[in-house]
Design a protein around this motif. Sequence first.
Motif, PDB file in Angstrom:
ATOM      1  N   ILE A   5       1.052  -1.104   0.043  1.00  0.00           N
ATOM      2  CA  ILE A   5       0.075  -0.012  -0.072  1.00  0.00           C
ATOM      3  C   ILE A   5       0.858   0.977   0.080  1.00  0.00           C
ATOM      4  CG2 ILE A   5      -1.729   1.396   1.207  1.00  0.00           C
ATOM      5  CD1 ILE A   5      -2.661  -1.445   2.393  1.00  0.00           C
ATOM      6  N   TRP A   6       1.875   1.376   0.949  1.00  0.00           N
ATOM      7  CA  TRP A   6       2.852   2.487   0.998  1.00  0.00           C
ATOM      8  C   TRP A   6       3.561   2.655  -0.425  1.00  0.00           C
ATOM      9  CZ3 TRP A   6       5.865   3.581   5.940  1.00  0.00           C
ATOM     10  CH2 TRP A   6       6.592   4.552   5.624  1.00  0.00           C
ATOM     11  N   ASP A   7       3.932   1.653  -1.002  1.00  0.00           N
ATOM     12  CA  ASP A   7       4.466   1.749  -2.369  1.00  0.00           C
ATOM     13  C   ASP A   7       3.500   1.992  -3.558  1.00  0.00           C
ATOM     14  OD1 ASP A   7       6.945   0.504  -1.194  1.00  0.00           O
ATOM     15  OD2 ASP A   7       6.699  -1.415  -1.851  1.00  0.00           O
ATOM     16  N   GLY A   8       2.393   2.015  -3.388  1.00  0.00           N
ATOM     17  CA  GLY A   8       1.590   2.443  -4.197  1.00  0.00           C
ATOM     18  C   GLY A   8       1.076   3.744  -4.028  1.00  0.00           C
ATOM     19  N   LEU A   9       1.569   4.450  -3.112  1.00  0.00           N
ATOM     20  CA  LEU A   9       0.925   5.828  -2.651  1.00  0.00           C
ATOM     21  C   LEU A   9       1.704   6.664  -3.802  1.00  0.00           C
ATOM     22  CD1 LEU A   9       1.113   6.147   1.053  1.00  0.00           C
ATOM     23  CD2 LEU A   9      -1.006   5.864  -0.122  1.00  0.00           C
ATOM     24  N   PRO A  10       0.890   7.678  -4.030  1.00  0.00           N
ATOM     25  CA  PRO A  10       1.711   8.983  -4.875  1.00  0.00           C
ATOM     26  C   PRO A  10       2.681   9.464  -4.247  1.00  0.00           C
ATOM     27  CG  PRO A  10      -0.809   9.162  -4.889  1.00  0.00           C
ATOM     28  CD  PRO A  10      -0.472   8.188  -3.917  1.00  0.00           C
ATOM     29  N   ASP A  11       3.741  10.122  -4.701  1.00  0.00           N
ATOM     30  CA  ASP A  11       4.992  10.631  -4.240  1.00  0.00           C
ATOM     31  C   ASP A  11       4.678  11.296  -3.175  1.00  0.00           C
ATOM     32  OD1 ASP A  11       6.446   8.912  -5.762  1.00  0.00           O
ATOM     33  OD2 ASP A  11       7.028  10.513  -7.095  1.00  0.00           O
ATOM     34  N   GLU A  12       3.754  12.498  -3.211  1.00  0.00           N
ATOM     35  CA  GLU A  12       3.503  13.560  -2.403  1.00  0.00           C
ATOM     36  C   GLU A  12       2.682  12.664  -0.979  1.00  0.00           C
ATOM     37  OE1 GLU A  12       0.926  16.408  -4.103  1.00  0.00           O
ATOM     38  OE2 GLU A  12       2.603  17.021  -5.613  1.00  0.00           O
ATOM     39  N   ALA A  13       1.785  11.962  -1.124  1.00  0.00           N
ATOM     40  CA  ALA A  13       1.424  11.170   0.050  1.00  0.00           C
ATOM     41  C   ALA A  13       2.255  10.288   0.787  1.00  0.00           C
ATOM     42  CB  ALA A  13       0.220  10.289  -0.511  1.00  0.00           C
ATOM     43  N   SER A  14       3.305   9.701   0.137  1.00  0.00           N
ATOM     44  CA  SER A  14       4.331   8.951   0.572  1.00  0.00           C
ATOM     45  C   SER A  14       5.306   9.719   1.553  1.00  0.00           C
ATOM     46  CB  SER A  14       4.787   8.207  -0.432  1.00  0.00           C
ATOM     47  OG  SER A  14       5.893   7.251   0.026  1.00  0.00           O
ATOM     48  N   ALA A  15       5.389  10.877   0.839  1.00  0.00           N
ATOM     49  CA  ALA A  15       6.369  11.722   1.706  1.00  0.00           C
ATOM     50  C   ALA A  15       5.742  12.325   2.998  1.00  0.00           C
ATOM     51  CB  ALA A  15       6.824  13.124   0.692  1.00  0.00           C
ATOM     52  N   ARG A  16       4.400  12.422   3.017  1.00  0.00           N
ATOM     53  CA  ARG A  16       3.820  13.073   4.050  1.00  0.00           C
ATOM     54  C   ARG A  16       3.643  11.850   4.967  1.00  0.00           C
ATOM     55  NH1 ARG A  16       0.254  15.062   0.324  1.00  0.00           N
ATOM     56  NH2 ARG A  16      -1.378  13.511   0.716  1.00  0.00           N
ATOM     57  N   LEU A  17       3.589  10.608   4.567  1.00  0.00           N
ATOM     58  CA  LEU A  17       3.386   9.538   5.446  1.00  0.00           C
ATOM     59  C   LEU A  17       4.847   9.477   6.225  1.00  0.00           C
ATOM     60  CD1 LEU A  17       2.084   7.065   6.684  1.00  0.00           C
ATOM     61  CD2 LEU A  17       2.732   5.780   4.615  1.00  0.00           C
ATOM     62  N   ALA A  18       5.808   9.450   5.613  1.00  0.00           N
ATOM     63  CA  ALA A  18       7.055   9.296   6.293  1.00  0.00           C
ATOM     64  C   ALA A  18       7.412  10.256   7.134  1.00  0.00           C
ATOM     65  CB  ALA A  18       8.089   9.466   5.192  1.00  0.00           C
ATOM     66  N   LEU A  19       6.973  11.715   6.959  1.00  0.00           N
ATOM     67  CA  LEU A  19       7.199  12.884   7.846  1.00  0.00           C
ATOM     68  C   LEU A  19       6.433  12.582   9.172  1.00  0.00           C
ATOM     69  CD1 LEU A  19       7.261  15.870   5.370  1.00  0.00           C
ATOM     70  CD2 LEU A  19       9.284  14.844   6.736  1.00  0.00           C
ATOM     71  N   ALA A  20       5.180  12.117   8.892  1.00  0.00           N
ATOM     72  CA  ALA A  20       4.158  11.829  10.057  1.00  0.00           C
ATOM     73  C   ALA A  20       4.589  10.842  10.992  1.00  0.00           C
ATOM     74  CB  ALA A  20       2.863  11.644   9.500  1.00  0.00           C
ATOM     75  N   LEU A  21       5.297   9.686  10.334  1.00  0.00           N
ATOM     76  CA  LEU A  21       5.712   8.551  11.171  1.00  0.00           C
ATOM     77  C   LEU A  21       6.954   8.803  11.721  1.00  0.00           C
ATOM     78  CD1 LEU A  21       5.052   5.565   8.691  1.00  0.00           C
ATOM     79  CD2 LEU A  21       4.026   5.810  10.924  1.00  0.00           C
ATOM     80  N   ALA A  22       7.780   9.897  11.047  1.00  0.00           N
ATOM     81  CA  ALA A  22       8.933  10.430  12.017  1.00  0.00           C
ATOM     82  C   ALA A  22       8.434  11.224  13.109  1.00  0.00           C
ATOM     83  CB  ALA A  22       9.967  11.335  10.997  1.00  0.00           C
ATOM     84  N   ASP A  23       7.516  12.047  13.025  1.00  0.00           N
ATOM     85  CA  ASP A  23       6.911  12.833  14.200  1.00  0.00           C
ATOM     86  C   ASP A  23       6.538  11.906  15.265  1.00  0.00           C
ATOM     87  OD1 ASP A  23       7.338  15.100  13.040  1.00  0.00           O
ATOM     88  OD2 ASP A  23       5.523  15.336  12.162  1.00  0.00           O
ATOM     89  N   ALA A  24       5.713  10.867  15.026  1.00  0.00           N
ATOM     90  CA  ALA A  24       5.259   9.878  15.648  1.00  0.00           C
ATOM     91  C   ALA A  24       6.401   9.004  16.472  1.00  0.00           C
ATOM     92  CB  ALA A  24       4.432   8.783  15.044  1.00  0.00           C
ATOM     93  N   CYS A  25       7.488   8.807  15.986  1.00  0.00           N
ATOM     94  CA  CYS A  25       8.678   8.184  16.412  1.00  0.00           C
ATOM     95  C   CYS A  25       9.252   9.115  17.645  1.00  0.00           C
ATOM     96  CB  CYS A  25       9.642   7.813  15.638  1.00  0.00           C
ATOM     97  SG  CYS A  25       9.245   6.363  14.477  1.00  0.00           S
ATOM     98  N   THR A  26       9.272  10.463  17.249  1.00  0.00           N
ATOM     99  CA  THR A  26       9.755  11.341  18.285  1.00  0.00           C
ATOM    100  C   THR A  26       8.989  11.532  19.418  1.00  0.00           C
ATOM    101  OG1 THR A  26      10.664  12.583  16.343  1.00  0.00           O
ATOM    102  CG2 THR A  26      10.645  13.815  18.496  1.00  0.00           C
ATOM    103  N   ASP A  27       7.608  11.731  19.186  1.00  0.00           N
ATOM    104  CA  ASP A  27       6.527  11.917  20.214  1.00  0.00           C
ATOM    105  C   ASP A  27       5.174  11.394  19.937  1.00  0.00           C
ATOM    106  OD1 ASP A  27       4.889  12.948  22.409  1.00  0.00           O
ATOM    107  OD2 ASP A  27       5.532  14.741  22.030  1.00  0.00           O
ATOM    108  N   PRO A  28       5.243   9.995  20.004  1.00  0.00           N
ATOM    109  CA  PRO A  28       4.226   9.111  19.515  1.00  0.00           C
ATOM    110  C   PRO A  28       2.717   9.497  20.151  1.00  0.00           C
ATOM    111  CG  PRO A  28       5.488   7.845  21.123  1.00  0.00           C
ATOM    112  CD  PRO A  28       6.124   9.294  20.902  1.00  0.00           C
TER     113      PRO A  28
END
Length: 72
Positions: A5-28
Amino acid sequence: MNQAIWDGLPDEASARLALALADACTDPIAATHPYGEDDGIMRTLVTGDILIVIYLGHQTKTLHIFQIDYLG
């Protein structure tokens, strides 16, 4: 399955997902919302057109992606 599913996301959505997960790793707790009853373990992460259900492993300092829904 989640990787496909992640691989099938448009580039912009995939980038937003990566940033959101990075934030969740910092302060879940601050970066996520309760999933049902707020037990501090099952959480949701919303990035506009993506909804992710995650499990927080507080002792191991990990998060596990259970579900990715792309609404775009």
